[in-house]
Design a protein around this motif. Structure first.
Motif, PDB file in Angstrom:
ATOM      1  N   ARG A   5      -4.947  -2.113  10.015  1.00 29.90           N
ATOM      2  CA  ARG A   5      -5.234  -1.831   9.755  1.00 29.90           C
ATOM      3  C   ARG A   5      -4.081  -1.473   8.021  1.00 29.90           C
ATOM      4  NH1 ARG A   5      -8.670   2.389  12.038  1.00 29.90           N
ATOM      5  NH2 ARG A   5      -8.777   2.115  14.450  1.00 29.90           N
ATOM      6  N   ARG A   6      -4.866  -0.813   6.631  1.00 28.34           N
ATOM      7  CA  ARG A   6      -4.153  -1.227   6.446  1.00 28.34           C
ATOM      8  C   ARG A   6      -3.928   0.759   5.659  1.00 28.34           C
ATOM      9  NH1 ARG A   6      -2.705  -5.160   3.170  1.00 28.34           N
ATOM     10  NH2 ARG A   6      -3.505  -7.641   4.364  1.00 28.34           N
ATOM     11  N   ASP A   7      -3.104   0.935   4.822  1.00 30.21           N
ATOM     12  CA  ASP A   7      -3.034   2.491   4.531  1.00 30.21           C
ATOM     13  C   ASP A   7      -3.225   2.538   3.375  1.00 30.21           C
ATOM     14  OD1 ASP A   7      -0.760   1.664   3.056  1.00 30.21           O
ATOM     15  OD2 ASP A   7       0.582   2.853   3.487  1.00 30.21           O
ATOM     16  N   GLY A  10      -1.922  -0.155   0.312  1.00 30.90           N
ATOM     17  CA  GLY A  10      -2.537  -1.782   1.423  1.00 30.90           C
ATOM     18  C   GLY A  10      -1.144  -2.303   2.580  1.00 30.90           C
ATOM     19  N   GLN A  11      -0.297  -1.540   3.048  1.00 39.24           N
ATOM     20  CA  GLN A  11       0.490  -1.531   3.712  1.00 39.24           C
ATOM     21  C   GLN A  11      -0.256  -1.621   5.013  1.00 39.24           C
ATOM     22  OE1 GLN A  11       2.714  -1.488   1.062  1.00 39.24           O
ATOM     23  NE2 GLN A  11       2.681   0.223   0.952  1.00 39.24           N
ATOM     24  N   GLU A  12       0.375  -2.652   6.013  1.00 37.93           N
ATOM     25  CA  GLU A  12      -0.483  -2.363   7.143  1.00 37.93           C
ATOM     26  C   GLU A  12       0.471  -2.162   8.306  1.00 37.93           C
ATOM     27  OE1 GLU A  12      -0.114  -7.340   7.242  1.00 37.93           O
ATOM     28  OE2 GLU A  12      -2.422  -7.350   6.928  1.00 37.93           O
ATOM     29  N   THR A 119       3.316  -3.899  12.617  1.00 37.49           N
ATOM     30  CA  THR A 119       4.068  -5.035  11.726  1.00 37.49           C
ATOM     31  C   THR A 119       5.562  -4.683  10.844  1.00 37.49           C
ATOM     32  OG1 THR A 119       3.184  -2.415  10.296  1.00 37.49           O
ATOM     33  CG2 THR A 119       1.545  -4.082  11.351  1.00 37.49           C
ATOM     34  N   TYR A 121       6.505  -4.056   7.860  1.00 34.19           N
ATOM     35  CA  TYR A 121       6.328  -1.990   7.399  1.00 34.19           C
ATOM     36  C   TYR A 121       6.629  -1.214   8.226  1.00 34.19           C
ATOM     37  CZ  TYR A 121       4.541   1.267   4.498  1.00 34.19           C
ATOM     38  OH  TYR A 121       4.614   2.922   4.099  1.00 34.19           O
TER      39      TYR A 121
END
Length: 430
Positions: A5-7, A10-12, A119, A121
């Protein structure tokens, strides 16, 4: 494997739980607004998906000041879920051990496959928090990893508190970043730039509480106390959902501005009684955060000669403060730095007892409160300790009063310094 998912930037990250994702979004929104519900949101995220590395790492950071054991458990969960080992296609929580030494070819690799659960991130976030509150606890390392994270993920505003230069180009439409930019500019004495940054944040969102707070700092530095109080009171409806600290701290600014403007004492005390201490009546208040601002105001009242009013209210804090448990989670380097803060606390204690000579002996002849910023306070917060120092100098006749005017490092002419010290004494006792 959990869904990617993305926060909100846009971080995965990975989670199989929609509830976890929703709670993380709520946590980010509350954090950006200095909201009081952020802790509940991040703990809910970690509970909704115990395998989510991002949720566990953020939860570890939140609980670490008061519950280091819980922080360690969350970090351990995050570490366990960075990777998993698949044995015959099924997930194993630990690395399988062979009952014999494998031959030259890697027999282990024939039936075990390592699966990456996190991920890039999430790995970066874990590394930061492990250095902040985990086994690697090291403040310098944590700062280094913060910068590494922001270099790779410059839109991440949650971690941008240490620097704005790296992330400002990627976030020029975010009010939050201008509020955070304004504060270090204030601390550097760049008032014009700080004001522009704070006003830019307010142009984007008039309810940005940190931009409001920083603009108040500018007004105070310029001695525009009426403008400061009128501005802050007009903003106060937007503070209702702030953390206990920022809610009471903003009211602390209002009270200090009243005091500096020589408004009637009743206005200062009304802010203390009705706005700062009333926060304790809320079920989700953080008492320690309230006491911090309450004590800061009471010390200032005491120093300014309003001793009875300060003592009366301080008596009501004695028992709660005895019950307040403070757990030190600092690394050894940080503890060494904070020795000066402990020294300052000892001096204030002696000051309250009227032991001015002891205060002088503790702090030494060249005391300057700006050298004690490691306690995590702004110039406006620490300047009360300089007032304590001036009082000590005035009341210790055996020590040169002109020391009160050498805080900038310059040795004034003795006669001029003496004249200034006498003026200070006359003003103090008027």
């Amino acid at each position: 494997m959990a869904e990617v998912r993305r926060d909100m930037w846009g971080q995965e990250y990975r989670t199989s739980s929609a509830d976890c994702a929703a709670a993380l979004d709520a946590y980010y929104a509350a954090t950006m607004a200095f909201g009081r519900g952020r802790g509940a949101f991040v703990l809910r995220a970690a509970a909704a998906d115990p395998t989510c590395v991002l949720a566990a790492a953020l939860a570890a950071h939140f609980v670490s000041p008061r519950d280091p054991a819980a922080a360690a458990a969350y970090l351990a969960a995050a570490a366990d879920n960075l990777v998993s080992f698949l044995v015959d296609g099924r997930r194993s929580v630990s690395l399988p051990r062979l009952p014999f030494s494998p031959p030259r070819f890697n027999l282990w690799a024939m039936f075990v496959r390592v699966q990456d659960n996190a991920t890039d991130y999430e790995r970066a976030v874990f590394r930061v928090h492990n250095a902040m509150v985990g086994d690697e606890k090291d403040e310098e390392l944590a700062i280094e990893r913060h910068f590494e994270l922001l270099k790779e993920f410059p839109r991440d505003l949650i971690f941008m508190g240490l620097t704005t230069d790296q992330v400002l180009p990627e976030n020029q439409d975010q009010n939050y970043i201008y509020g955070l930019l304004a504060f270090p500019l204030l601390e550097l004495g760049k008032m014009d730039e700080a004001e522009r940054a704070a006003r830019k944040g307010l142009d984007i969102n008039k309810d940005d509480v940190w931009s409001q707070h920083n603009l108040c700092h500018v007004f105070q530095q310029e001695c525009h106390f009426r403008e400061a109080t009128e501005f802050m009171i007009s903003c106060s409806p937007s503070w209702r959902d702030c953390t206990s600290f920022l809610f009471t701290h903003n009211w602390w600014h209002v009270a200090v501005c009243y005091l500096e403007a020589e408004s009637p004492l009743c206005k200062v005390l009304e802010v203390y009684d009705q706005n700062i201490m009333k926060e304790l009546e809320r079920s989700d208040s953080e008492a320690a955060e309230v006491y911090l601002n309450a004590l800061g105001l009471l010390l200032r009242l005491y120093v300014r000669g309003h001793i009875d009013s300060a003592k009366e209210r301080l008596k009501m804090l004695v028992d709660p403060l005895k019950d307040e448990v403070i757990v030190s989670s600092m690394d050894k380097k940080r503890q060494q730095v904070m020795q000066k803060a402990i020294q300052l606390a000892d001096a204030v204690y002696e000051y309250g007892k009227g032991e001015y000579k002891k205060v002088f002996d503790i702090l030494g002849p060249d005391f300057d409160a700006l050298g004690y910023k490691m306690i995590g306070a702004s110039d406006e917060q620490v300047d009360v300790f300089n007032e304590v120092w001036y009082t000590v100098l005035i009341n210790t006749g055996g020590h040169p009063k002109e020391k009160a005017y050498s805080l900038d490092g310059r040795r004034a002419d003795a006669s001029v310094a003496s004249e200034k010290a006498n003026a200070l004494q006359a003003a103090y006792f008027r």
